[in-house]
Design an enzyme around this catalytic site. Structure first.
Site, short mmCIF file in Angstrom:
data_model
loop_
_atom_site.label_atom_id
_atom_site.label_comp_id
_atom_site.label_asym_id
_atom_site.label_seq_id
_atom_site.Cartn_x
_atom_site.Cartn_y
_atom_site.Cartn_z
N PRO A 63 0.80 -1.23 0.00
CA PRO A 63 0.00 0.00 0.00
C PRO A 63 0.83 1.28 0.00
O PRO A 63 1.85 1.38 0.67
CB PRO A 63 -0.79 -0.10 1.31
CG PRO A 63 -0.89 -1.56 1.58
CD PRO A 63 0.38 -2.16 1.05
N ASN A 64 0.34 2.22 -0.77
CA ASN A 64 0.84 3.60 -0.86
C ASN A 64 2.13 3.75 -1.66
O ASN A 64 2.58 4.87 -1.91
CB ASN A 64 1.01 4.23 0.54
CG ASN A 64 -0.31 4.31 1.27
OD1 ASN A 64 -1.25 4.91 0.76
ND2 ASN A 64 -0.41 3.69 2.44
N ARG A 72 4.77 11.15 -2.38
CA ARG A 72 4.44 10.80 -0.99
C ARG A 72 5.65 11.03 -0.09
O ARG A 72 6.69 10.38 -0.26
CB ARG A 72 4.08 9.32 -0.98
CG ARG A 72 3.92 8.72 0.38
CD ARG A 72 3.93 7.20 0.32
NE ARG A 72 3.67 6.69 1.64
CZ ARG A 72 4.02 5.49 2.06
NH1 ARG A 72 4.63 4.66 1.25
NH2 ARG A 72 3.75 5.11 3.29
N TYR A 84 10.83 9.10 1.71
CA TYR A 84 10.92 8.01 0.71
C TYR A 84 11.64 8.39 -0.58
O TYR A 84 11.80 7.55 -1.46
CB TYR A 84 9.51 7.51 0.39
CG TYR A 84 8.80 6.95 1.60
CD1 TYR A 84 9.31 5.82 2.25
CD2 TYR A 84 7.65 7.55 2.12
CE1 TYR A 84 8.69 5.31 3.38
CE2 TYR A 84 7.02 7.03 3.24
CZ TYR A 84 7.54 5.92 3.87
OH TYR A 84 6.92 5.41 4.99
N ASN A 92 8.24 -5.27 -0.50
CA ASN A 92 8.10 -4.14 0.41
C ASN A 92 6.62 -4.09 0.78
O ASN A 92 5.80 -3.58 0.01
CB ASN A 92 8.53 -2.84 -0.27
CG ASN A 92 8.42 -1.66 0.69
OD1 ASN A 92 7.82 -1.77 1.76
ND2 ASN A 92 8.99 -0.53 0.30
N ALA A 99 2.91 -0.60 5.06
CA ALA A 99 2.43 -0.70 6.44
C ALA A 99 1.92 -2.09 6.80
O ALA A 99 1.81 -2.43 7.99
CB ALA A 99 1.34 0.35 6.69
N GLU A 108 12.28 -9.25 2.82
CA GLU A 108 11.50 -8.05 3.17
C GLU A 108 12.39 -6.83 2.98
O GLU A 108 13.50 -6.79 3.51
CB GLU A 108 11.06 -8.18 4.64
CG GLU A 108 10.39 -6.93 5.18
CD GLU A 108 10.25 -7.01 6.72
OE1 GLU A 108 10.36 -8.10 7.31
OE2 GLU A 108 10.05 -5.94 7.31
N HIS A 167 12.60 -2.36 2.70
CA HIS A 167 11.99 -1.05 2.96
C HIS A 167 12.90 0.04 2.44
O HIS A 167 14.12 -0.06 2.57
CB HIS A 167 11.77 -0.84 4.47
CG HIS A 167 10.90 -1.89 5.06
ND1 HIS A 167 9.53 -1.86 4.95
CD2 HIS A 167 11.20 -3.02 5.74
CE1 HIS A 167 9.03 -2.93 5.53
NE2 HIS A 167 10.02 -3.66 6.01
N ARG A 176 12.46 4.89 13.12
CA ARG A 176 11.28 5.75 12.99
C ARG A 176 10.32 5.52 14.18
O ARG A 176 10.78 5.19 15.27
CB ARG A 176 10.61 5.49 11.63
CG ARG A 176 11.57 5.78 10.45
CD ARG A 176 10.91 5.54 9.12
NE ARG A 176 9.73 6.41 8.93
CZ ARG A 176 8.81 6.21 7.99
NH1 ARG A 176 8.92 5.18 7.16
NH2 ARG A 176 7.77 7.02 7.89
C1 DQA Z 1 7.98 1.36 4.12
C2 DQA Z 1 7.96 1.60 5.64
C3 DQA Z 1 6.58 1.36 6.21
O1 DQA Z 1 6.58 1.61 7.61
C4 DQA Z 1 5.58 2.29 5.56
O2 DQA Z 1 4.28 2.02 6.05
C5 DQA Z 1 5.62 2.26 4.08
C6 DQA Z 1 6.92 2.19 3.41
C7 DQA Z 1 9.34 1.70 3.50
O3 DQA Z 1 9.56 1.33 2.34
O4 DQA Z 1 10.16 2.37 4.12
O5 DQA Z 1 4.60 2.34 3.42
O6 DQA Z 1 7.73 -0.02 3.89
#
Ligand code: DQA
Length: 150
Positions: A13-14, A21, A26, A77, A80, A101, A103, A110
């Site tokens: 998501p996102n 964003r 990011y 990735n 959340a 995994e 990020h 954070r």
């Molecule tokens: C993320 C870190 C997560 O906490 C966050 O919700 C994201 C992006 C990252 O790539 O740093 O959506 O996965």
């Protein structure tokens, strides 16, 4: 599975909004440019790559199920979903594909809720804080798993 290995690169998501964003967290890269960099790297390492992004937990899980017999590895990735999705965790455990995994940001530096990953234990590695390079190092992790089985 014979011949070239195929990996899945999944963004949760996102991540479709990358570039606009929270660029201070990011970066300014769009998902399209990020995927191109990942594809170029994967190709240079003789891998085929299939991308997927969704804002929906169930769609991510469906994608993993549908591709479970067509892929050798997964770089994910989960956004959340990382922090609370036991359903995604169970999916990764269930498909029996080595998963890393990744990020963009350093989730350990954070907010407290981000330090928890319910995904980590079902993955062969967790890499964060390196921006695009998190994904590339995730691919390297899979490559060493492929060559060493570990
Ligand atoms: C993320 C870190 C997560 O906490 C966050 O919700 C994201 C992006 C990252 O790539 O740093 O959506 O996965």
């Amino acid at each position: 599975m014979s011949g070239r290995k195929r990996i899945l690169v999944v963004h949760g998501p996102n991540l479709n909004l990358l570039g606009e964003r929270e660029p201070d967290v990011y970066g300014e890269l769009t998902l399209e440019v990020l995927n191109k960099q990942i594809r170029d790297y994967a190709t240079s390492r003789n891998l085929d790559v299939v991308f997927f992004q969704s804002n929906h937990e169930g769609a991510v899980i469906d994608f993993l199920h549908e591709n479970r017999k067509k892929a050798d590895g997964l770089v994910i990735n989960p956004g959340a979903l990382t922090h609370y999705s036991y359903a995604l965790r169970d999916a990764i455990a269930g498909i029996r594909i080595p998963a890393v995994e990744v990020h963009l940001s350093d989730i350990h530096a954070r907010e407290a809720f981000r330090k928890i990953s319910v995904i980590r234990e079902v993955c062969i590695g967790q890499i964060g804080g390196l921006g695009t390079d998190s994904y590339l190092r995730g691919i390297d992790r899979l490559l060493s798993f492929f060559s060493e089985g570990a």
